[in-house]
Structures are given as structure tokens and as C-alpha cells.
Design a protein around this motif. Structure first.
Motif, mmCIF file in Angstrom:
data_model
loop_
_atom_site.group_PDB
_atom_site.id
_atom_site.type_symbol
_atom_site.label_atom_id
_atom_site.label_comp_id
_atom_site.label_asym_id
_atom_site.label_seq_id
_atom_site.Cartn_x
_atom_site.Cartn_y
_atom_site.Cartn_z
ATOM 1 N N TYR A 76 0.828 -1.186 -0.086
ATOM 2 C CA TYR A 76 0.051 0.027 -0.062
ATOM 3 C C TYR A 76 0.831 1.426 -0.060
ATOM 4 N N VAL A 77 0.316 2.339 -0.579
ATOM 5 C CA VAL A 77 1.002 3.683 -0.379
ATOM 6 C C VAL A 77 -0.049 4.395 0.117
ATOM 7 N N ILE A 78 0.054 5.011 1.194
ATOM 8 C CA ILE A 78 -0.895 5.894 1.903
ATOM 9 C C ILE A 78 -0.372 7.409 2.030
ATOM 10 N N ASP A 79 -1.237 8.297 1.375
ATOM 11 C CA ASP A 79 -0.919 9.612 1.285
ATOM 12 C C ASP A 79 -0.702 10.210 2.573
ATOM 13 N N ARG A 80 -0.230 11.689 2.426
ATOM 14 C CA ARG A 80 0.113 12.440 3.643
ATOM 15 C C ARG A 80 -1.432 12.706 4.440
ATOM 16 N N ALA A 81 -2.542 12.709 3.673
ATOM 17 C CA ALA A 81 -3.884 12.891 4.225
ATOM 18 C C ALA A 81 -4.626 11.510 4.776
ATOM 19 N N GLY A 82 -3.699 10.607 4.810
ATOM 20 C CA GLY A 82 -4.311 9.108 5.104
ATOM 21 C C GLY A 82 -5.011 8.418 4.570
ATOM 22 N N ARG A 83 -5.117 8.883 3.219
ATOM 23 C CA ARG A 83 -5.953 8.008 2.289
ATOM 24 C C ARG A 83 -5.196 7.122 1.251
ATOM 25 N N VAL A 84 -5.633 5.997 0.900
ATOM 26 C CA VAL A 84 -4.968 4.972 0.136
ATOM 27 C C VAL A 84 -4.726 5.499 -1.346
ATOM 28 N N ALA A 85 -3.518 5.652 -1.762
ATOM 29 C CA ALA A 85 -3.020 6.154 -2.856
ATOM 30 C C ALA A 85 -2.893 5.080 -3.906
ATOM 31 N N SER A 86 -2.397 3.865 -3.221
ATOM 32 C CA SER A 86 -2.135 2.901 -4.067
ATOM 33 C C SER A 86 -2.233 1.491 -3.576
ATOM 34 N N LYS A 87 -2.900 0.696 -4.099
ATOM 35 C CA LYS A 87 -2.909 -0.557 -3.424
ATOM 36 C C LYS A 87 -2.648 -1.967 -4.419
ATOM 37 N N THR A 88 -1.933 -2.880 -4.112
ATOM 38 C CA THR A 88 -1.428 -3.740 -5.085
ATOM 39 C C THR A 88 -2.475 -5.009 -4.744
ATOM 40 N N GLN A 89 -2.576 -5.959 -5.858
ATOM 41 C CA GLN A 89 -3.183 -7.242 -5.471
ATOM 42 C C GLN A 89 -2.536 -7.906 -4.563
ATOM 43 N N ALA A 90 -3.232 -9.055 -3.969
ATOM 44 C CA ALA A 90 -2.634 -9.834 -2.855
ATOM 45 C C ALA A 90 -1.323 -10.599 -3.521
ATOM 46 N N GLY A 91 -0.333 -10.668 -2.750
ATOM 47 C CA GLY A 91 0.771 -11.566 -2.826
ATOM 48 C C GLY A 91 0.890 -12.745 -2.364
ATOM 49 N N PRO A 92 1.774 -13.424 -2.669
ATOM 50 C CA PRO A 92 2.936 -12.911 -3.319
ATOM 51 C C PRO A 92 3.099 -12.933 -4.850
ATOM 52 N N PHE A 93 2.288 -13.523 -5.352
ATOM 53 C CA PHE A 93 2.010 -13.439 -7.007
ATOM 54 C C PHE A 93 1.523 -12.357 -7.367
ATOM 55 N N GLY A 94 0.463 -11.652 -6.764
ATOM 56 C CA GLY A 94 -0.317 -10.465 -7.454
ATOM 57 C C GLY A 94 0.100 -9.259 -7.117
ATOM 58 N N HIS A 96 3.204 -6.228 -7.553
ATOM 59 C CA HIS A 96 4.272 -5.826 -8.408
ATOM 60 C C HIS A 96 4.700 -4.530 -7.623
ATOM 61 N N PRO A 97 6.190 -4.438 -7.037
ATOM 62 C CA PRO A 97 6.695 -3.426 -6.403
ATOM 63 C C PRO A 97 6.814 -2.351 -7.347
ATOM 64 N N GLU A 98 6.831 -2.400 -8.686
ATOM 65 C CA GLU A 98 7.089 -1.498 -9.764
ATOM 66 C C GLU A 98 5.727 -0.507 -9.671
ATOM 67 N N GLU A 99 4.746 -0.963 -9.439
ATOM 68 C CA GLU A 99 3.453 -0.339 -9.189
ATOM 69 C C GLU A 99 3.444 0.733 -7.956
ATOM 70 N N VAL A 100 4.095 0.235 -7.110
ATOM 71 C CA VAL A 100 4.585 1.271 -5.731
ATOM 72 C C VAL A 100 5.231 2.214 -6.367
ATOM 73 N N GLU A 101 6.394 1.810 -6.812
ATOM 74 C CA GLU A 101 7.146 2.863 -7.275
ATOM 75 C C GLU A 101 6.841 3.738 -8.233
ATOM 76 N N ARG A 102 5.634 3.418 -9.172
ATOM 77 C CA ARG A 102 5.253 4.441 -10.112
ATOM 78 C C ARG A 102 4.585 5.513 -9.180
ATOM 79 N N THR A 103 3.620 4.974 -8.372
ATOM 80 C CA THR A 103 2.814 6.095 -7.519
ATOM 81 C C THR A 103 3.734 6.946 -6.478
ATOM 82 N N LEU A 104 4.806 6.383 -6.128
ATOM 83 C CA LEU A 104 5.547 7.237 -5.088
ATOM 84 C C LEU A 104 6.178 8.327 -6.125
ATOM 85 N N LYS A 105 6.470 8.033 -7.252
ATOM 86 C CA LYS A 105 7.077 8.952 -8.525
ATOM 87 C C LYS A 105 5.921 10.119 -8.427
ATOM 88 N N THR A 106 4.669 9.885 -8.422
ATOM 89 C CA THR A 106 3.939 10.815 -8.663
ATOM 90 C C THR A 106 3.763 11.813 -7.461
#
Length: 109
Positions: A76-94, A96-106
């Protein structure tokens, strides 16, 4: 910005759903029956997986797991306001860390 791992339920507890690969690797834990036991299993997980970011421990009511459906693992990526900015599918196979990386770059991170 802070990054944390939150240890929730033991995914492959020996008394619930033991995986043969865990036995082969010597990673065999029963479902913790107390916070002390959960803390010990969590500590072992952090050490054996060489996790370098701070680890938090879910309470024994499983509040984080219930709120975020984290089992077996999820990113998960939680923004400064406490909202979910990004949530991946359940792992371990679902997930992908690159999804989190893209969100963090925004957020310029």
C-alpha cells in the motif's frame, strides 16, 4: 515520507496451513497465541528476510489486517492525508513493487 512493514497474521502457521517449502527451509511457526509470541515470530521474519525498513506489529485483534486486507501480503501507499493512494493485488504473486514505485514518483519521491 515514512516506509514501514506491518507484520499481520502468520501466513503459513504449522497448525493452520503449513507449506512444505517452509518445512524444508526450517521456517515453522504455530499461530501465535499471545502478543509476545506474535512479536517473536515477527522478529524472526524480519531477521530472516533481511528487512531493512522499520517493522510494525499488528495488534492481536488484527486491526491492520482487517482494515487493509493484508493477508497474505499486500503493498500500500498511504498519502499524507491518510488516504490509500495505491494498493496492489494480494501477494506474493499478485503484487508488483514497480506499481508502488510509479505511485511514489507521482508524489515526487
Amino acid at each position: 515520507m515514512a516506509f514501514y512493514v506491518v507484520y499481520i497474521l502468520e501466513a503459513h502457521a504449522s497448525d493452520v496451513w503449513q507449506m512444505a517449502s517452509n518445512v524444508k527451509q526450517g521456517v515453522v511457526f504455530a499461530m501465535p497465541k499471545s502478543m509476545g509470541e506474535r512479536e517473536a515470530v515477527s522478529d524472526s521474519c524480519v531477521r530472516n528476510l533481511h528487512i531493512q525498513i522499520p517493522a510494525l506489529l499488528d495488534d492481536f485483534s488484527n486491526s491492520a489486517e482487517i482494515a487493509y486486507t493484508g493477508w497474505p501480503d499486500r503493498l500500500y501507499v498511504i498519502d499524507r492525508a491518510g488516504r490509500v493512494a495505491s494498493k496492489t493485488q494480494a501477494g506474493p504473486f499478485g503484487f508488483h513493487p514497480e506499481e508502488v514505485e510509479r505511485t511514489l514518483k507521482t508524489f515526487g519521491l
